[in-house]
Design a protein around this motif. Structure first.
Motif, PDB file in Angstrom:
ATOM      1  N   GLU A   1       0.812  -1.261  -0.182  1.00  0.00           N
ATOM      2  CA  GLU A   1       0.189  -0.104  -0.042  1.00  0.00           C
ATOM      3  C   GLU A   1       0.840   1.264  -0.027  1.00  0.00           C
ATOM      4  O   GLU A   1       1.763   1.116   0.842  1.00  0.00           O
ATOM      5  CB  GLU A   1      -0.921   0.132   1.100  1.00  0.00           C
ATOM      6  CG  GLU A   1      -1.844  -1.236   1.411  1.00  0.00           C
ATOM      7  CD  GLU A   1      -3.068  -1.026   0.249  1.00  0.00           C
ATOM      8  OE1 GLU A   1      -3.286  -0.071  -0.334  1.00  0.00           O
ATOM      9  OE2 GLU A   1      -3.464  -2.198  -0.161  1.00  0.00           O
ATOM     10  N   PRO A   2       0.542   2.245  -0.437  1.00  0.00           N
ATOM     11  CA  PRO A   2       1.303   3.566  -0.633  1.00  0.00           C
ATOM     12  C   PRO A   2       1.423   4.013   0.701  1.00  0.00           C
ATOM     13  O   PRO A   2       0.520   4.029   1.777  1.00  0.00           O
ATOM     14  CB  PRO A   2       0.463   4.513  -1.675  1.00  0.00           C
ATOM     15  CG  PRO A   2      -0.478   3.730  -2.447  1.00  0.00           C
ATOM     16  CD  PRO A   2      -0.547   2.408  -1.421  1.00  0.00           C
ATOM     17  N   GLY A   3       2.338   4.486   1.122  1.00  0.00           N
ATOM     18  CA  GLY A   3       2.659   4.885   2.397  1.00  0.00           C
ATOM     19  C   GLY A   3       4.014   6.189   2.438  1.00  0.00           C
ATOM     20  O   GLY A   3       4.225   6.441   1.581  1.00  0.00           O
ATOM     21  N   ARG A   4       4.391   6.206   3.715  1.00  0.00           N
ATOM     22  CA  ARG A   4       5.611   7.161   3.875  1.00  0.00           C
ATOM     23  C   ARG A   4       6.768   6.118   3.600  1.00  0.00           C
ATOM     24  O   ARG A   4       6.960   5.165   4.316  1.00  0.00           O
ATOM     25  CB  ARG A   4       5.463   7.806   5.033  1.00  0.00           C
ATOM     26  CG  ARG A   4       4.324   8.916   5.197  1.00  0.00           C
ATOM     27  CD  ARG A   4       4.577   9.080   6.704  1.00  0.00           C
ATOM     28  NE  ARG A   4       3.367  10.007   6.886  1.00  0.00           N
ATOM     29  CZ  ARG A   4       2.149   9.768   7.207  1.00  0.00           C
ATOM     30  NH1 ARG A   4       1.969   8.196   7.298  1.00  0.00           N
ATOM     31  NH2 ARG A   4       1.121  10.201   7.160  1.00  0.00           N
ATOM     32  N   VAL A   5       7.865   6.598   3.055  1.00  0.00           N
ATOM     33  CA  VAL A   5       9.178   5.979   2.869  1.00  0.00           C
ATOM     34  C   VAL A   5      10.250   7.037   3.487  1.00  0.00           C
ATOM     35  O   VAL A   5      10.513   7.916   2.644  1.00  0.00           O
ATOM     36  CB  VAL A   5       9.328   5.248   1.485  1.00  0.00           C
ATOM     37  CG1 VAL A   5      10.872   4.599   1.345  1.00  0.00           C
ATOM     38  CG2 VAL A   5       8.348   4.354   1.217  1.00  0.00           C
ATOM     39  N   LEU A   6      10.824   6.780   4.384  1.00  0.00           N
ATOM     40  CA  LEU A   6      11.933   7.744   4.711  1.00  0.00           C
ATOM     41  C   LEU A   6      13.101   6.761   4.469  1.00  0.00           C
ATOM     42  O   LEU A   6      13.487   5.784   4.980  1.00  0.00           O
ATOM     43  CB  LEU A   6      11.861   7.988   6.275  1.00  0.00           C
ATOM     44  CG  LEU A   6      13.045   8.653   6.855  1.00  0.00           C
ATOM     45  CD1 LEU A   6      13.210  10.124   6.213  1.00  0.00           C
ATOM     46  CD2 LEU A   6      12.913   8.716   8.431  1.00  0.00           C
ATOM     47  N   VAL A   7      14.168   7.496   3.627  1.00  0.00           N
ATOM     48  CA  VAL A   7      15.210   7.078   3.003  1.00  0.00           C
ATOM     49  C   VAL A   7      16.423   7.552   3.641  1.00  0.00           C
ATOM     50  O   VAL A   7      16.469   9.015   3.578  1.00  0.00           O
ATOM     51  CB  VAL A   7      15.222   6.887   1.801  1.00  0.00           C
ATOM     52  CG1 VAL A   7      16.581   6.199   1.326  1.00  0.00           C
ATOM     53  CG2 VAL A   7      14.137   6.179   1.061  1.00  0.00           C
ATOM     54  N   VAL A   8      17.375   7.077   4.582  1.00  0.00           N
ATOM     55  CA  VAL A   8      18.451   7.746   5.141  1.00  0.00           C
ATOM     56  C   VAL A   8      19.745   7.136   4.400  1.00  0.00           C
ATOM     57  O   VAL A   8      19.847   5.950   4.408  1.00  0.00           O
ATOM     58  CB  VAL A   8      18.475   7.427   6.659  1.00  0.00           C
ATOM     59  CG1 VAL A   8      19.749   8.261   6.972  1.00  0.00           C
ATOM     60  CG2 VAL A   8      17.145   8.006   7.143  1.00  0.00           C
ATOM     61  N   ALA A   9      20.407   7.876   3.863  1.00  0.00           N
ATOM     62  CA  ALA A   9      21.706   7.488   3.113  1.00  0.00           C
ATOM     63  C   ALA A   9      22.899   8.178   3.390  1.00  0.00           C
ATOM     64  O   ALA A   9      22.859   9.499   3.650  1.00  0.00           O
ATOM     65  CB  ALA A   9      21.244   7.597   1.501  1.00  0.00           C
ATOM     66  N   PRO A  10      24.134   7.607   3.189  1.00  0.00           N
ATOM     67  CA  PRO A  10      25.323   8.227   3.487  1.00  0.00           C
ATOM     68  C   PRO A  10      25.735   9.181   2.362  1.00  0.00           C
ATOM     69  O   PRO A  10      26.066  10.580   2.768  1.00  0.00           O
ATOM     70  CB  PRO A  10      26.448   7.293   3.746  1.00  0.00           C
ATOM     71  CG  PRO A  10      25.545   6.222   2.874  1.00  0.00           C
ATOM     72  CD  PRO A  10      24.439   6.388   3.134  1.00  0.00           C
ATOM     73  N   ILE A  11      25.569   9.208   0.993  1.00  0.00           N
ATOM     74  CA  ILE A  11      25.773   9.985  -0.025  1.00  0.00           C
ATOM     75  C   ILE A  11      24.681   9.810  -0.986  1.00  0.00           C
ATOM     76  O   ILE A  11      23.972   8.824  -1.166  1.00  0.00           O
ATOM     77  CB  ILE A  11      27.180   9.558  -0.383  1.00  0.00           C
ATOM     78  CG1 ILE A  11      27.124   8.219  -0.793  1.00  0.00           C
ATOM     79  CG2 ILE A  11      28.148   9.941   0.652  1.00  0.00           C
ATOM     80  CD1 ILE A  11      28.608   7.734  -1.494  1.00  0.00           C
ATOM     81  N   PRO A  12      24.366  10.985  -1.812  1.00  0.00           N
ATOM     82  CA  PRO A  12      23.515  10.901  -2.815  1.00  0.00           C
ATOM     83  C   PRO A  12      24.244  10.001  -3.957  1.00  0.00           C
ATOM     84  O   PRO A  12      25.316  10.003  -3.951  1.00  0.00           O
ATOM     85  CB  PRO A  12      23.374  12.280  -3.270  1.00  0.00           C
ATOM     86  CG  PRO A  12      24.282  13.204  -2.388  1.00  0.00           C
ATOM     87  CD  PRO A  12      24.903  12.379  -1.451  1.00  0.00           C
TER      88      PRO A  12
END
Length: 182
Positions: A99-110
């Motif tokens: 289901e569509p929802g919130r996705v928080l992505v934490v990454a060290p570098i773009p």
């Protein structure tokens, strides 16, 4: 480094992790060296968090690969820095609907992979927020240097202080239903 067993992996990583049950929504990514396929380990897989973390942190010259569940596993980062696109896989959701929802992505570098994953999730109706670390290192390889742990922790805490109010607002905004993901 030769692969280690799940028992060795558990011993290697368990001391550094909090005691208690594996959170039901936590997925820890790794890639099979046998097939090249990524997976998100979950409580349903019957392995400890420590074994999943050992799989997910296995990298040449840094930590040994782990042999578990009939395959040898290494850090999911060999496939993608975040593996955020795996959130679209029904297996990620224990076989349930995505289901569509919130996705928080934490990454060290773009990266280009990160941009591709963000676009894919957004196209599928998810509200995506990407946070990349404020630079606290000179070269990406520095992120593997244990000497940067304190520097990174301080930089992360400072960046988090500046993001918390905005993230709380983002998290509390309603998610609007969108098209089917089937």
């Amino acid at each position: 480094m030769p692969p280690i067993s799940d028992a060795q992996a558990d011993e290697l990583r368990s001391w550094a992790l909090p005691a208690g049950q594996w959170p039901s929504r936590l997925r820890i990514t790794a890639v099979s060296t046998d097939t090249g396929l990524a997976r998100g380990w979950s409580p349903a897989d019957g392995i400890s968090v420590a074994v999943a973390v050992a799989c997910s942190s296995a990298a040449p010259g840094v930590a040994p690969p782990v042999h578990v569940a009939g395959s040898t596993w290494v850090d999911g980062g060999v496939r993608s820095g975040t593996n955020a696109d795996l959130a679209l896989d029904p297996q990620w959701h224990d076989g349930g609907a995505v289901e569509p929802g919130r996705v928080l992505v934490v990454a060290p570098i773009p990266s280009a992979d990160l941009a591709r994953e963000e676009a894919l999730l957004t196209e599928r109706g998810h509200r995506v927020r990407v946070i990349t670390a404020d630079p606290f290192y000179e070269k990406p390889h520095d992120l593997l240097d244990a000497g940067f742990i304190e520097v990174g922790a301080e930089a992360g805490a400072s960046q988090a202080d500046g993001l918390v109010d905005d993230l709380v607002t983002w998290w509390n905004e309603p998610v609007r239903p969108s098209r089917s993901l089937g």
